[in-house]
Design an enzyme around this catalytic site. Structure first.
Site, mmCIF file in Angstrom:
data_model
loop_
_atom_site.group_PDB
_atom_site.id
_atom_site.type_symbol
_atom_site.label_atom_id
_atom_site.label_comp_id
_atom_site.label_asym_id
_atom_site.label_seq_id
_atom_site.Cartn_x
_atom_site.Cartn_y
_atom_site.Cartn_z
ATOM 1 N N GLU A 1 -6.290 30.234 21.738
ATOM 2 C CA GLU A 1 -5.131 31.128 21.694
ATOM 3 C C GLU A 1 -5.395 32.415 22.466
ATOM 4 O OE1 GLU A 1 -2.794 30.914 17.686
ATOM 5 O OE2 GLU A 1 -4.941 30.987 17.226
ATOM 6 N N TYR B 1 13.702 55.227 22.921
ATOM 7 C CA TYR B 1 13.275 53.856 22.650
ATOM 8 C C TYR B 1 12.393 53.324 23.773
ATOM 9 C CZ TYR B 1 17.694 52.811 25.102
ATOM 10 O OH TYR B 1 18.730 52.769 25.986
ATOM 11 N N LEU C 1 -2.278 38.634 13.409
ATOM 12 C CA LEU C 1 -0.965 39.277 13.506
ATOM 13 C C LEU C 1 -0.883 40.509 12.618
ATOM 14 C CD1 LEU C 1 1.498 36.222 13.499
ATOM 15 C CD2 LEU C 1 0.745 37.590 15.456
ATOM 16 N N GLU C 2 -1.567 40.474 11.485
ATOM 17 C CA GLU C 2 -1.565 41.624 10.576
ATOM 18 C C GLU C 2 -2.110 42.874 11.270
ATOM 19 O OE1 GLU C 2 -1.776 37.976 7.915
ATOM 20 O OE2 GLU C 2 -2.609 38.564 9.849
ATOM 21 N N LYS D 1 4.765 34.948 16.037
ATOM 22 C CA LYS D 1 4.165 34.005 16.988
ATOM 23 C C LYS D 1 5.129 32.825 17.058
ATOM 24 C CE LYS D 1 -0.228 33.281 16.857
ATOM 25 N NZ LYS D 1 -1.601 32.835 16.542
#
Length: 127
Positions: free
Chosen positions: A26, A57, A75-76, A102
């Site tokens: 990955e 933004y 991801l955390e 993901k």
């Protein structure tokens, strides 16, 4: 009399190709991710048509892009890194919620995405 004033600046469906994942493959090949963010800001100092009195933004996007450009395992970690960067950069930020999805997890049987969300809410004395 108006109480507390607040804006919620949201960026949704931001697409990134990043090297995030526990599996070595990955991080070598990469994957497609979606990022959503909501930034709650103090609106009491806002003046109509004055960008300098709000948070652009485009600047929020740049912070997200910087985090998504790095290699990560979890991801955390990514969700928290984005939120803490945003909360730390602007003193008028009252809270941040970010979600990182993901789109194609390398797990047999999963046809949808995997998402992690993280929220920061600043206390009044930390603002």
């Amino acid at each position: 009399m108006i109480g507390s004033e607040e804006f919620c600046i949201a960026l949704t469906g931001l697409r990134f190709y990043s090297r995030i994942g526990v599996m070595e493959q990955e991080r070598e090949i990469g994957n497609e991710f979606l990022v959503d963010i909501e930034v709650e800001t103090d609106a009491s100092r806002f003046e109509d048509e004055k960008l300098s009195t709000t948070i652009s933004y485009a600047d929020i996007y740049d912070e997200i892009k910087a985090v998504m450009g790095e290699e990560w395992l979890l991801l955390e970690t990514v969700a928290r890194s984005i939120a803490t960067r945003i909360a730390g950069r602007w003193k008028e930020v009252r809270g941040v919620q970010t979600s990182v999805t993901k789109l194609a997890a390398p797990i047999a049987g999963i046809s949808g995405g995997c998402r992690v969300s993280y929220r920061i809410k600043k206390s009044e004395k930390n603002s």
